[in-house]
Design a protein around this motif. Structure first.
Motif, mmCIF file in Angstrom:
data_model
loop_
_atom_site.group_PDB
_atom_site.id
_atom_site.type_symbol
_atom_site.label_atom_id
_atom_site.label_comp_id
_atom_site.label_asym_id
_atom_site.label_seq_id
_atom_site.Cartn_x
_atom_site.Cartn_y
_atom_site.Cartn_z
ATOM 1 N N LEU A 26 2.982 1.046 -7.412
ATOM 2 C CA LEU A 26 1.628 0.602 -7.053
ATOM 3 C C LEU A 26 1.070 -0.358 -8.102
ATOM 4 C CD1 LEU A 26 -0.038 3.842 -5.604
ATOM 5 C CD2 LEU A 26 0.462 1.716 -4.371
ATOM 6 N N PHE A 46 0.843 -1.202 0.000
ATOM 7 C CA PHE A 46 0.000 0.000 0.000
ATOM 8 C C PHE A 46 0.875 1.248 0.000
ATOM 9 C CE2 PHE A 46 0.873 -1.223 4.340
ATOM 10 C CZ PHE A 46 1.251 -0.032 4.939
ATOM 11 N N ALA A 58 -5.487 5.748 -8.072
ATOM 12 C CA ALA A 58 -5.977 4.520 -7.451
ATOM 13 C C ALA A 58 -7.094 3.899 -8.285
ATOM 14 C CB ALA A 58 -6.447 4.814 -6.033
ATOM 15 N N ALA A 93 -11.627 -1.607 -6.624
ATOM 16 C CA ALA A 93 -11.928 -0.204 -6.322
ATOM 17 C C ALA A 93 -13.424 0.008 -6.117
ATOM 18 C CB ALA A 93 -11.427 0.689 -7.446
ATOM 19 N N LEU A 98 -7.235 0.033 -7.489
ATOM 20 C CA LEU A 98 -6.854 -0.188 -6.090
ATOM 21 C C LEU A 98 -7.935 0.290 -5.142
ATOM 22 C CD1 LEU A 98 -3.202 1.208 -6.260
ATOM 23 C CD2 LEU A 98 -3.956 -1.153 -6.578
ATOM 24 N N ASN A 99 -7.953 -0.282 -3.980
ATOM 25 C CA ASN A 99 -8.834 0.202 -2.926
ATOM 26 C C ASN A 99 -8.363 1.564 -2.429
ATOM 27 O OD1 ASN A 99 -10.850 -1.595 -2.632
ATOM 28 N ND2 ASN A 99 -10.061 -2.527 -0.750
ATOM 29 N N GLY A 155 0.716 -2.991 -5.604
ATOM 30 C CA GLY A 155 -0.148 -2.230 -4.713
ATOM 31 C C GLY A 155 -1.534 -2.845 -4.569
ATOM 32 N N ARG A 156 -2.086 -2.770 -3.354
ATOM 33 C CA ARG A 156 -3.459 -3.210 -3.128
ATOM 34 C C ARG A 156 -4.347 -2.042 -2.711
ATOM 35 N NH1 ARG A 156 -4.890 -8.422 -2.133
ATOM 36 N NH2 ARG A 156 -3.420 -9.892 -2.996
ATOM 37 N N CYS A 157 -3.706 -1.049 -2.092
ATOM 38 C CA CYS A 157 -4.521 -0.024 -1.437
ATOM 39 C C CYS A 157 -3.750 1.290 -1.364
ATOM 40 C CB CYS A 157 -4.854 -0.522 -0.029
ATOM 41 S SG CYS A 157 -5.446 0.738 1.085
ATOM 42 N N SER A 198 -9.311 -5.888 -0.623
ATOM 43 C CA SER A 198 -8.889 -5.500 -1.966
ATOM 44 C C SER A 198 -8.914 -6.648 -2.969
ATOM 45 C CB SER A 198 -7.492 -4.880 -1.906
ATOM 46 O OG SER A 198 -6.615 -5.778 -1.278
#
Ligand code: ZN
Length: 317
Positions: free
Chosen positions: A248, A206, A270, A314, A275-276, A252-254, A309
């Motif tokens: 990310l 993240f 994001a 998203a 992504l969350n 990346g997840r978040c 996630s």
């Protein structure tokens, strides 16, 4: 009753003077019994509340909507600083705007927590340099001033505060010491709870909005990939945003935003990467009424954004 008859014997002015003197005397002793602590920011006030337990008055200098890094002090704020029996702050590394006003106060009126010897510090690059020697802890520290985000540090601050309050109001000293010990005990439990809750999301990557979470991230072994900006006041450059996007996109997840900061470019990024989006508040909003609540909310924010996630992407924003 006694008073009119006394009026016969003593002149009225004498009685009035005596009553005023008695009144002032009792006011003075009340003030001495309850020290006034002014905490710079809410997290320190929450810790102070635990130590005081009603035997000291705790006030917070900054509103929760203000940035702890940069705040224009009003005339009335300067007065509050002077009037406090003790000002509790992190240090010039965080609240730089307080360095000058506090330098003019007597040393015994200020407790600088950043300098406390027992504090725990995040290990630098715990992912890349796991093999480096562990014998000298101080070589692996980063100076992140958001020290309260490690619950072990909250205990260190509580004990130091109890000691200082005891010097100011010795008659409540035993109570301050006991409160600090009880609080420290409850933190051991809180710490174990957070450690357990966060364990499943440890490998998930993240980015945070500003570089203010390393105490939390390092202590709980979370996988922070990047930060958007070093302090909230600095706008990220185009080059940094591109690097952020690359890292990310890879793992990346978040992405965590913060309240009171406009970060639409980050939100767009994001969304485009699927992504969350989460929200982190390092000082706690108006509803946060205890240190435990502040830390639990932070833990929940990490959990929600990271754990969800894989399934919802998203979509939950
Ligand atoms: Zn910060």
């Amino acid at each position: 009753m006694g008073l009119p008859r006394l009026g016969f014997v003593f002149p009225l002015a004498f009685i009035r003077r005596t009553l005023v003197a008695l009144l002032l005397c009792s006011l003075a002793s009340t003030a001495a019994a309850k020290p006034k602590v002014l905490a710079s920011i809410k997290p320190l006030a929450l810790i102070a509340q635990e130590v005081a337990g009603g035997h000291a008055d705790i006030d917070t200098l900054l509103p929760v909507t203000a940035s702890a890094h940069d705040y224009p002090l009003k005339m009335s704020d300067h007065r509050r600083l002077r009037d406090a029996d003790l000002v509790l702050w992190v240090g010039a590394e965080l609240e730089s705007f307080l360095a000058r006003p506090l330098a003019s106060l007597p040393a015994q009126q200020v407790l600088t927590t950043y300098g406390l010897g027992d504090l725990f510090w995040p290990e630098l690059d715990n992912h890349d340099h796991a093999h480096t020697s562990r014998d000298n802890q101080h070589q692996h520290t980063s100076g992140d001033p958001h020290i309260w985000l490690d619950p072990r540090n909250a205990a260190v601050i509580a004990r130091a505060l109890a000691e200082r309050l005891t010097q100011i109001a010795p008659e409540s000293g035993a109570q301050f010491t006991l409160n600090a010990e009880r609080f420290s005990q409850s933190l051991v439990e809180l710490d174990a709870q957070l450690l357990k809750q966060l364990a499943p999301v440890k490998p998930l990557g993240f980015a945070v909005y500003h570089e203010g979470y390393s105490h939390f991230v390092s202590h709980y072994g979370l996988h922070q990939l990047a930060y958007v900006t070093f302090t909230p006041e600095r706008r990220p450059g185009a080059k940094h945003l591109q690097e952020l996007r690359d890292v990310l996109a890879k793992e990346g997840r978040c992405v965590f935003l913060e309240p009171y900061h406009n970060s639409s470019s980050l939100e767009e990024m994001a969304h485009s990467l699927g992504l969350n989006i989460g929200m982190l508040d390092p000082v706690g909003n108006e509803q946060v009424s205890s240190y435990r609540m502040l830390m639990e909310q932070l833990g929940q924010s990490f959990l929600r954004c990271l754990a969800d996630s894989a399934d919802s992407g998203a979509a939950n924003h």
